[in-house]
Design a protein around this motif. Structure first.
Motif, PDB file in Angstrom:
ATOM      1  N   TYR A  94      48.683  52.137  25.691  1.00  0.00           N
ATOM      2  CA  TYR A  94      48.366  52.991  26.840  1.00  0.00           C
ATOM      3  C   TYR A  94      49.343  54.150  27.035  1.00  0.00           C
ATOM      4  CZ  TYR A  94      44.956  49.476  28.347  1.00  0.00           C
ATOM      5  OH  TYR A  94      43.879  48.614  28.409  1.00  0.00           O
ATOM      6  N   ASP A 133      40.140  47.530  27.667  1.00  0.00           N
ATOM      7  CA  ASP A 133      39.519  47.842  28.951  1.00  0.00           C
ATOM      8  C   ASP A 133      38.154  47.167  29.081  1.00  0.00           C
ATOM      9  OD1 ASP A 133      41.678  49.369  29.693  1.00  0.00           O
ATOM     10  OD2 ASP A 133      40.735  51.297  29.268  1.00  0.00           O
ATOM     11  N   ALA A 211      43.689  42.337  38.220  1.00  0.00           N
ATOM     12  CA  ALA A 211      43.393  43.765  38.049  1.00  0.00           C
ATOM     13  C   ALA A 211      44.659  44.604  38.184  1.00  0.00           C
ATOM     14  CB  ALA A 211      42.339  44.212  39.056  1.00  0.00           C
ATOM     15  N   ALA A 212      45.512  44.253  39.145  1.00  0.00           N
ATOM     16  CA  ALA A 212      46.757  45.001  39.342  1.00  0.00           C
ATOM     17  C   ALA A 212      47.684  44.872  38.135  1.00  0.00           C
ATOM     18  CB  ALA A 212      47.464  44.516  40.599  1.00  0.00           C
ATOM     19  N   TRP A 214      46.810  44.669  35.037  1.00  0.00           N
ATOM     20  CA  TRP A 214      46.341  45.592  34.003  1.00  0.00           C
ATOM     21  C   TRP A 214      46.603  47.045  34.405  1.00  0.00           C
ATOM     22  CZ3 TRP A 214      45.290  44.993  29.066  1.00  0.00           C
ATOM     23  CH2 TRP A 214      45.025  43.706  28.591  1.00  0.00           C
ATOM     24  N   GLN A 215      46.542  47.327  35.678  1.00  0.00           N
ATOM     25  CA  GLN A 215      46.887  48.681  36.115  1.00  0.00           C
ATOM     26  C   GLN A 215      48.346  48.987  35.810  1.00  0.00           C
ATOM     27  OE1 GLN A 215      43.776  50.194  36.304  1.00  0.00           O
ATOM     28  NE2 GLN A 215      45.014  51.474  37.669  1.00  0.00           N
ATOM     29  N   TRP A 216      49.214  48.001  35.992  1.00  0.00           N
ATOM     30  CA  TRP A 216      50.628  48.176  35.649  1.00  0.00           C
ATOM     31  C   TRP A 216      50.756  48.514  34.165  1.00  0.00           C
ATOM     32  CZ3 TRP A 216      53.636  45.690  32.024  1.00  0.00           C
ATOM     33  CH2 TRP A 216      54.999  45.964  32.067  1.00  0.00           C
ATOM     34  N   ARG A 218      48.743  49.986  32.227  1.00  0.00           N
ATOM     35  CA  ARG A 218      48.178  51.297  31.893  1.00  0.00           C
ATOM     36  C   ARG A 218      49.051  52.465  32.338  1.00  0.00           C
ATOM     37  NH1 ARG A 218      43.360  48.532  34.097  1.00  0.00           N
ATOM     38  NH2 ARG A 218      42.066  47.854  32.314  1.00  0.00           N
ATOM     39  N   GLN A 219      50.032  52.192  33.167  1.00  0.00           N
ATOM     40  CA  GLN A 219      50.828  53.272  33.753  1.00  0.00           C
ATOM     41  C   GLN A 219      51.952  53.713  32.823  1.00  0.00           C
ATOM     42  OE1 GLN A 219      52.152  51.630  37.462  1.00  0.00           O
ATOM     43  NE2 GLN A 219      50.105  51.666  38.383  1.00  0.00           N
TER      44      GLN A 219
END
Length: 243
Positions: A94, A133, A211-212, A214-216, A218-219
């Protein structure tokens, strides 16, 4: 063996220590199934072309792996499988393309990837993150015979040793094996230690939501940083920690 079998797919043999560790902490029998590589970036030949597998094809490959493992083991049947989890290494997929730079060989750094084939790694990252994803959105998988069971994709950062121990070097096979055995032995001696490890701040980063997590990942360059969300596995499948 319990007639409730939880399948845990891993990229390599050493990663299967996670299945052994969960056996000490949770009630179903965890069966590790190696993928023998990273199937999120596996290529297949279609006619004259060689292409990366799609997420749909990956799910098909997972079904085949589980079917073959069931036939090989002769200790459980497909009907005994209650859920499937898959662990993949993030491998920096990512990070921004600009953080993939020219270098000798292949090196994963704190904030980028150096490689002698930047365009190839950028393409690999694009396909890997697209597949991850798509698999993150998948909540069930159809097994051979047509039965659906819950499914979830989890991650380690660069590899198991990096996620669990903070090891950043290119480890020899013997060292990887030793760290894998250490994790299994420590989890056997003290299951609470394993729970504490996979839910600790350096590994889970205080996240309590799938979900959070995976957001971490991706950042920015977090997909190169130490981390793993396997500590969320019990809550995602409605299991209770036994410690």
């Amino acid at each position: 063996m319990s007639n409730r079998v939880f399948i845990l797919l891993t990229e390599g043999e050493s990663d299967q220590c996670i299945a052994d560790a969960f056996n000490e902490c949770l009630s179903p029998h965890f069966q590790g199934v190696p993928e023998h590589g990273d199937i999120t970036v596996e290529k297949v030949r279609i006619g004259a072309d060689v292409r990366y597998m799609s997420a749909r094809a990956i799910l098909g490959r997972i079904r085949t792996l589980i079917r073959d493992e069931t036939a090989r083991m002769h200790e459980f049947a497909t009907r005994d499988i209650i859920a499937v989890a898959q662990i993949t290494d993030l491998d920096g997929a990512y990070i921004p393309d600009s953080h993939v730079t020219e270098g000798d060989g292949l090196a994963y750094l704190a904030d980028g990837i150096e490689t002698d084939r930047p365009e190839s790694i950028i393409e690999r990252n694009r396909h890997k993150r697209s597949n991850m994803d798509a698999l993150c959105r998948q909540t069930s998988i159809k097994l051979t015979g047509g039965r659906q069971v819950p499914y979830r994709l989890f991650y380690n950062s660069r590899n198991l040793e990096h996620a669990m121990y903070g090891e950043t070097g290119d480890l020899a096979p013997g060292r990887k094996r030793d760290l894998s055995l250490r994790l299994t032995e420590q989890a056997f001696d003290n299951p609470a230690w394993f729970r504490g490890l996979v839910t600790s701040e350096p590994v889970l980063h205080g996240l309590h939501d799938y979900a959070a997590s995976w957001q971490w990942a991706r950042q920015g360059t977090n997909s190169l940083a130490r981390g793993s969300n396997i500590g969320l596995l019990p809550q995602e499948f409605g299991l209770e920690w036994g410690v």
